[in-house]
Scaffold this motif. Structure first.
Motif, PDB file in Angstrom:
ATOM      1  N   THR A 241     -30.956 -39.203  82.356  1.00 20.39           N
ATOM      2  CA  THR A 241     -31.276 -38.589  81.297  1.00 20.39           C
ATOM      3  C   THR A 241     -30.768 -36.977  81.154  1.00 20.39           C
ATOM      4  N   GLU A 242     -31.693 -36.178  82.098  1.00 14.94           N
ATOM      5  CA  GLU A 242     -30.776 -34.449  82.175  1.00 14.94           C
ATOM      6  C   GLU A 242     -30.058 -34.055  81.916  1.00 14.94           C
ATOM      7  N   TYR A 243     -28.908 -34.895  82.462  1.00 14.98           N
ATOM      8  CA  TYR A 243     -27.638 -34.264  83.334  1.00 14.98           C
ATOM      9  C   TYR A 243     -26.634 -34.573  82.688  1.00 14.98           C
ATOM     10  N   SER A 244     -26.324 -33.204  82.292  1.00 14.85           N
ATOM     11  CA  SER A 244     -24.672 -32.372  81.839  1.00 14.85           C
ATOM     12  C   SER A 244     -24.029 -32.353  81.959  1.00 14.85           C
ATOM     13  N   SER A 245     -22.455 -32.398  82.285  1.00 15.45           N
ATOM     14  CA  SER A 245     -21.433 -31.540  82.422  1.00 15.45           C
ATOM     15  C   SER A 245     -20.857 -32.318  84.055  1.00 15.45           C
ATOM     16  N   MET A 246     -20.754 -31.818  84.567  1.00 11.07           N
ATOM     17  CA  MET A 246     -19.847 -31.987  86.297  1.00 11.07           C
ATOM     18  C   MET A 246     -21.224 -32.548  87.321  1.00 11.07           C
ATOM     19  N   SER A 247     -22.193 -32.382  86.514  1.00 10.20           N
ATOM     20  CA  SER A 247     -23.282 -33.290  87.809  1.00 10.20           C
ATOM     21  C   SER A 247     -23.179 -34.979  87.068  1.00 10.20           C
ATOM     22  N   PHE A 248     -23.317 -34.564  85.693  1.00  8.96           N
ATOM     23  CA  PHE A 248     -23.237 -35.957  85.065  1.00  8.96           C
ATOM     24  C   PHE A 248     -22.156 -36.876  85.661  1.00  8.96           C
ATOM     25  N   ALA A 249     -20.864 -36.260  86.063  1.00  7.81           N
ATOM     26  CA  ALA A 249     -19.996 -36.450  85.993  1.00  7.81           C
ATOM     27  C   ALA A 249     -20.063 -37.331  87.375  1.00  7.81           C
ATOM     28  N   LEU A 250     -20.785 -36.677  88.797  1.00 11.43           N
ATOM     29  CA  LEU A 250     -20.978 -36.855  90.089  1.00 11.43           C
ATOM     30  C   LEU A 250     -21.754 -37.802  90.245  1.00 11.43           C
ATOM     31  N   PHE A 251     -22.347 -38.457  89.416  1.00  6.25           N
ATOM     32  CA  PHE A 251     -22.943 -39.922  89.487  1.00  6.25           C
ATOM     33  C   PHE A 251     -22.384 -41.024  88.961  1.00  6.25           C
ATOM     34  N   TRP A 252     -21.683 -40.686  88.146  1.00  7.14           N
ATOM     35  CA  TRP A 252     -20.514 -41.546  87.302  1.00  7.14           C
ATOM     36  C   TRP A 252     -19.610 -42.097  88.560  1.00  7.14           C
ATOM     37  N   LEU A 253     -19.117 -40.868  88.940  1.00  8.87           N
ATOM     38  CA  LEU A 253     -17.811 -40.978  89.933  1.00  8.87           C
ATOM     39  C   LEU A 253     -18.670 -41.914  91.341  1.00  8.87           C
ATOM     40  N   GLY A 254     -19.995 -41.589  91.298  1.00  8.89           N
ATOM     41  CA  GLY A 254     -20.005 -42.235  92.500  1.00  8.89           C
ATOM     42  C   GLY A 254     -21.008 -43.666  92.524  1.00  8.89           C
ATOM     43  N   GLU A 255     -21.298 -43.757  91.532  1.00 10.55           N
ATOM     44  CA  GLU A 255     -21.559 -45.072  91.052  1.00 10.55           C
ATOM     45  C   GLU A 255     -20.384 -46.305  91.011  1.00 10.55           C
ATOM     46  N   TYR A 256     -18.998 -45.690  90.641  1.00 11.45           N
ATOM     47  CA  TYR A 256     -17.972 -46.442  90.477  1.00 11.45           C
ATOM     48  C   TYR A 256     -17.593 -46.037  92.112  1.00 11.45           C
ATOM     49  N   GLY A 257     -17.586 -45.884  92.864  1.00  9.55           N
ATOM     50  CA  GLY A 257     -17.398 -45.141  94.133  1.00  9.55           C
ATOM     51  C   GLY A 257     -17.816 -46.370  94.534  1.00  9.55           C
ATOM     52  N   ASN A 258     -18.733 -46.830  94.500  1.00 16.84           N
ATOM     53  CA  ASN A 258     -19.842 -47.487  95.177  1.00 16.84           C
ATOM     54  C   ASN A 258     -19.266 -49.112  94.273  1.00 16.84           C
ATOM     55  N   VAL A 259     -19.044 -49.199  93.261  1.00 18.78           N
ATOM     56  CA  VAL A 259     -18.752 -51.371  92.660  1.00 18.78           C
ATOM     57  C   VAL A 259     -17.294 -51.165  93.962  1.00 18.78           C
ATOM     58  N   ILE A 260     -16.508 -49.485  93.619  1.00 22.61           N
ATOM     59  CA  ILE A 260     -15.531 -50.642  94.595  1.00 22.61           C
ATOM     60  C   ILE A 260     -15.596 -50.549  95.750  1.00 22.61           C
ATOM     61  N   LEU A 261     -16.690 -50.294  96.446  1.00 21.01           N
ATOM     62  CA  LEU A 261     -16.612 -50.132  98.379  1.00 21.01           C
ATOM     63  C   LEU A 261     -17.476 -51.644  97.794  1.00 21.01           C
ATOM     64  N   MET A 262     -18.412 -51.785  97.062  1.00 18.87           N
ATOM     65  CA  MET A 262     -18.745 -53.381  97.164  1.00 18.87           C
ATOM     66  C   MET A 262     -17.618 -54.689  97.077  1.00 18.87           C
ATOM     67  N   CYS A 263     -17.291 -54.235  96.551  1.00 18.61           N
ATOM     68  CA  CYS A 263     -15.712 -54.954  95.933  1.00 18.61           C
ATOM     69  C   CYS A 263     -15.069 -55.653  97.203  1.00 18.61           C
ATOM     70  N   ALA A 264     -14.891 -54.021  98.381  1.00 23.59           N
ATOM     71  CA  ALA A 264     -14.386 -54.495  99.028  1.00 23.59           C
ATOM     72  C   ALA A 264     -15.041 -54.990 100.260  1.00 23.59           C
ATOM     73  N   LEU A 265     -16.342 -54.953 100.195  1.00 30.54           N
ATOM     74  CA  LEU A 265     -17.344 -55.396 101.202  1.00 30.54           C
ATOM     75  C   LEU A 265     -17.406 -56.528 100.821  1.00 30.54           C
ATOM     76  N   ASN A 266     -16.844 -57.281  99.642  1.00 32.01           N
ATOM     77  CA  ASN A 266     -16.947 -58.343  99.528  1.00 32.01           C
ATOM     78  C   ASN A 266     -15.714 -59.146  99.556  1.00 32.01           C
ATOM     79  N   ALA A 267     -14.663 -58.708  99.605  1.00 35.00           N
ATOM     80  CA  ALA A 267     -13.547 -59.178 100.195  1.00 35.00           C
ATOM     81  C   ALA A 267     -13.483 -59.038 102.127  1.00 35.00           C
ATOM     82  N   ILE A 268     -13.695 -57.788 102.389  1.00 36.65           N
ATOM     83  CA  ILE A 268     -13.639 -57.740 103.553  1.00 36.65           C
ATOM     84  C   ILE A 268     -14.861 -58.917 104.580  1.00 36.65           C
ATOM     85  N   LEU A 269     -16.235 -58.813 104.051  1.00 37.15           N
ATOM     86  CA  LEU A 269     -16.522 -59.446 104.685  1.00 37.15           C
ATOM     87  C   LEU A 269     -16.995 -60.713 104.227  1.00 37.15           C
TER      88      LEU A 269
END
Lengths: 350, 203
Positions: A241-269
Motif C-alpha cells: 500500500t505505502e510503496y511507490s516507484s521502483m520500490s513497488f516495482a521490485l515487489f512486482w518483479l519479485g512476485e512474478y519471478g517467484n511465479v515463474i520459479l514455481m512453474c519451473a519447480l512444478n515442471a522439474i519435480l
C-alpha cells in the motif's frame, strides 16, 4: 567456463569467480525480460477469459506494454511515509526481489546447465523460498500503517502453513528420486512409468502430491485464490500500500519471478523438467531447455487461468485447506510411499 | 583465498549482528539482526562442508522459528523506557550467564584440543566422500535409531501437550462444517412463495 578463464591466465579461484558472475547475469537478465513478457502474456490470458482485448496499444499487439509500465514506474517519485521505519522500509523490496532471484541458482535447464549443481539443491530451494516471507513481513511492519500490517500477519501465517505441506510433498519426491540434487531428481524421472513416460507426475502414488504441490505453490506465491495478503477489497493493496516507484516495482518483479520459479519447480519435480514427456529417442532431438520452457508455460497458463476464474478464499477456508486437508493428506502419502518403496525397491520385509 | 575471505566475512558479520541483537533499541530490529546472525552462521557451516546442517539452520531457524519470533515481537506493545529500567538490577544475573557460557566454550574447546572423546578416534571424514545427508541418515537410522525415535516421540508428546494445555473450547462458539455447507442444495434453503396480495407469507 572456469577453464576458459584459466586459459587466459587467471588463477582457479578468480576464474571461478568470473565464470559464476557471468552465469548469474546469464540467468538474471533473461529472467527480468521473461517477467516483462509473462506479465503481458498473463494479461492477455485474463483478457481472453473475460472476453476482453487486453493490452493492445503499446507496440505491435501491445507487446511493449510491460516495458511502458516499467518506464512509468521508474519515472515516479519514491515516497517514504514520514512515520515509516525508513531503513527497513527500503530494504524490504530489495529482500523480496533478491530472494526471488537466488533460488534460480540451482534450477537445472538441461543436463549440466545449472549455475550451482549442489547436492542439497532441493533443501536450498526450500530454505530460500522460506525467506520470501521476510520481504512481506518487513514491508508490512516498516510501513507503520494498519493495512500493510494486517497483510504482513496474514502472509506470515499463510507461508508457514503451506510450507509444511510443501515440505512433505518434496519428501515424497526425494523418496522416489533418492537424492536432493535437482539434476539427478530430473534424471530419476527418465522412463519412470514402464520405461515410457518421463515424470513422477504420471505415477498414481505421486500424482495427488503433484496436485497438492501445484495448489500450494499458488498459495506460496500469494496468487488468487489465495491472495489474501493483497485482497484489494479489504486491505487496499496489502503490504504494498505505502510503496511507490521502483520500490513497488521490485515487489512486482519479485512476485512474478517467484511465479515463474514455481512453474519451473512444478515442471522439474513432477513432470520431468528438461526431459521430453515420452522416453522416445527422436524427442530428445529437441533441446531440453525447450521442453522445460514449454512445461513452464503450460503451468503458467494454469496459474493465469486459475487466477482469472476462481474467486478468493476466505481466510479460515485457506487455513482449513492448509492444515486440515493438505497436511494430513501429504503426511499419509509420505507414509504410503515410503512403505511402498520399502516393499518394492528395497525388498525389505522385516 | 576466497574461502578465507568468506570465512572472515561470515565470522565478522555473525559477531557484529550478534552484538547488534543485544544493543539494538527496537526489539523488531533485534530479531532481524538475530536472523542475520543465523544466516551468517549457516554460511560458516557451509565453509566447513556441513551443507545439510547449514540448510537446516536456514529452513528451521530462519524460515520458521524466527518468523514466529518476529510475529510475536511485532504485535507486542513494548514500552522501551520500562524495558531499560531493569538493566542495573539484572546486570549481575546477565554477567553470571555470560560467565557460564564463556566457561562452557573454554571447556569444550580445550576438551576438543585434548584429544578425541570417542574410543573409535576416527579421523574427520574426507569432504565429499559421502554426501552429508547420506552419512547422517545412515548414522541416525542405524547406530542412533532408538535415541532418534525417542526424540521424535518426546516432540510429539510436547506438541500434543501444548495443544491440550492451551486449547479452550468455547461452548457458545459457532462452528462451520465445510462439507455440510457444500452439501446444502438450493431446494433446502430457498422456498419460493407466491403470496396473495394483502395476505403475506407463512414461513
Amino acid at each position: 567456463m572456469t577453464a576458459l578463464f584459466q586459459s587466459w591466465g587467471a588463477s582457479y579461484e578468480w576464474a571461478w569467480f568470473w565464470s559464476m558472475l557471468i552465469g548469474i547475469l546469464v540467468i538474471a537478465l533473461p529472467l527480468m525480460l521473461a517477467v516483462a513478457m509473462i506479465i503481458y502474456a498473463e494479461r492477455k490470458i485474463w483478457a481472453a477469459i473475460a472476453l476482453r482485448r487486453g493490452p493492445n496499444v503499446v507496440g505491435p499487439f501491445g507487446l511493449l506494454q510491460s516495458f511502458a509500465d516499467g518506464l512509468k514506474v521508474f519515472l515516479k517519485e519514491t515516497i517514504i511515509p514520514t512515520s515509516a521505519n525508513k531503513g527497513l522500509f527500503l530494504v524490504a523490496p530489495i529482500i523480496s526481489f533478491t530472494v526471488a532471484l537466488i533460488v534460480w541458482a540451482v534450477v537445472p535447464f538441461d543436463v549440466g546447465v545449472v549455475l550451482a549443481d549442489i547436492n542439497v539443491g532441493l533443501l536450498y530451494i526450500l530454505a530460500a523460498s522460506s525467506l520470501g516471507v521476510y520481504g512481506v513481513i518487513i514491508a508490512g511492519w516498516a510501513s507503520n500503517s494498519k493495512y500493510p500490517f494486517f497483510s504482513a500477519l496474514r502472509a506470515a501465517a499463510q507461508m508457514v502453513s503451506y510450507e509444511v505441506s510443501i515440505g512433505f510433498v518434496l519428501i515424497c519426491v526425494v523418496l522416489y528420486a533418492g537424492t536432493f540434487n535437482m539434476t539427478q531428481i530430473v534424471m530419476a524421472q527418465q522412463g519412470h512409468i514402464f520405461g515410457i513416460l518421463n515424470g513422477f507426475g504420471f505415477n498414481p502414488l505421486l500424482f495427488p502430491m503433484a496436485v497438492v504441490f501445484l495448489i500450494s505453490s499458488m498459495a506460496e506465491t500469494f496468487r488468487t485464490p489465495f491472495d489474501l495478503t493483497e485482497a484489494e477489497s479489504e486491505l487496499v493493496a496489502g503490504f504494498q500500500t505505502e510503496y511507490s516507484s521502483m520500490s513497488f516495482a521490485l515487489f512486482w518483479l519479485g512476485e512474478y519471478g517467484n511465479v515463474i520459479l514455481m512453474c519451473a519447480l512444478n515442471a522439474i519435480l513432477f513432470w520431468g523438467g528438461f526431459l521430453p514427456p515420452i522416453d522416445w529417442a527422436p524427442l530428445y532431438a529437441i533441446p531440453g531447455i525447450i521442453w522445460l520452457f514449454v512445461k513452464m508455460l503450460l503451468f503458467f497458463f494454469i496459474f493465469g487461468w486459475v487466477r482469472a476464474t476462481v474467486p478468493r478464499y476466505r481466510y479460515d477456508q485457506l487455513m482449513r485447506l492448509g492444515w486440515k486437508i493438505f497436511l494430513p493428506l501429504s503426511l499419509v502419502f509420505v507414509f504410503v510411499i515410503s512403505g511402498w518403496l520399502m516393499l518394492t525397491r528395497y525388498g525389505a520385509v522385516a | 583465498m576466497i574461502a578465507l575471505l568468506a570465512f572472515y566475512l561470515f565470522a565478522t558479520l555473525t559477531i557484529a549482528s550478534a552484538v547488534l541483537v543485544v544493543f539494538a533499541r527496537n526489539p523488531v530490529h533485534s530479531v532481524l539482526w538475530l536472523i542475520v546472525a543465523f544466516f551468517n552462521a549457516a554460511g560458516l557451516m557451509l565453509l566447513t562442508g556441513a551443507e545439510f546442517i547449514a540448510m537446516l539452520l536456514v529452513i528451521v531457524y530462519v524460515g520458521a522459528v524466527a518468523v514466529l519470533f518476529l510475529f510475536v515481537v511485532m504485535m507486542l506493545d513494548i514500552d522501551f523506557a520500562q524495558l531499560r529500567s531493569g538493566v542495573t538490577r539484572n546486570l549481575p544475573f546477565g554477567l553470571l550467564i555470560a560467565l557460564v557460557l564463556l566457561a562452557e566454550i573454554v571447556i569444550a574447546v580445550s576438551a576438543y584440543r585434548a584429544g578425541p572423546v570417542f574410543e573409535r578416534g576416527a579421523a574427520a571424514p574426507a569432504a565429499n566422500a559421502v554426501p552429508n545427508i547420506e552419512a547422517l541418515g545412515h548414522e541416525l537410522y542405524s547406530r542412533y535409531l532408538l535415541p532418534f525415535e525417542l526424540a521424535g516421540l518426546i516432540l510429539l508428546v510436547a506438541m500434543i501437550g501444548a495443544i491440550v494445555l492451551t486449547h479452550r473450547s468455547r461452548g457458545d462458539g459457532r462452528r462451520q462444517n465445510a462439507s455440510r455447507q457444500i452439501a446444502r442444495r438450493p431446494e433446502d434453503a430457498v422456498k419460493i412463495a407466491k403470496p396473495q396480495v394483502g395476505q403475506g407469507v407463512e414461513l
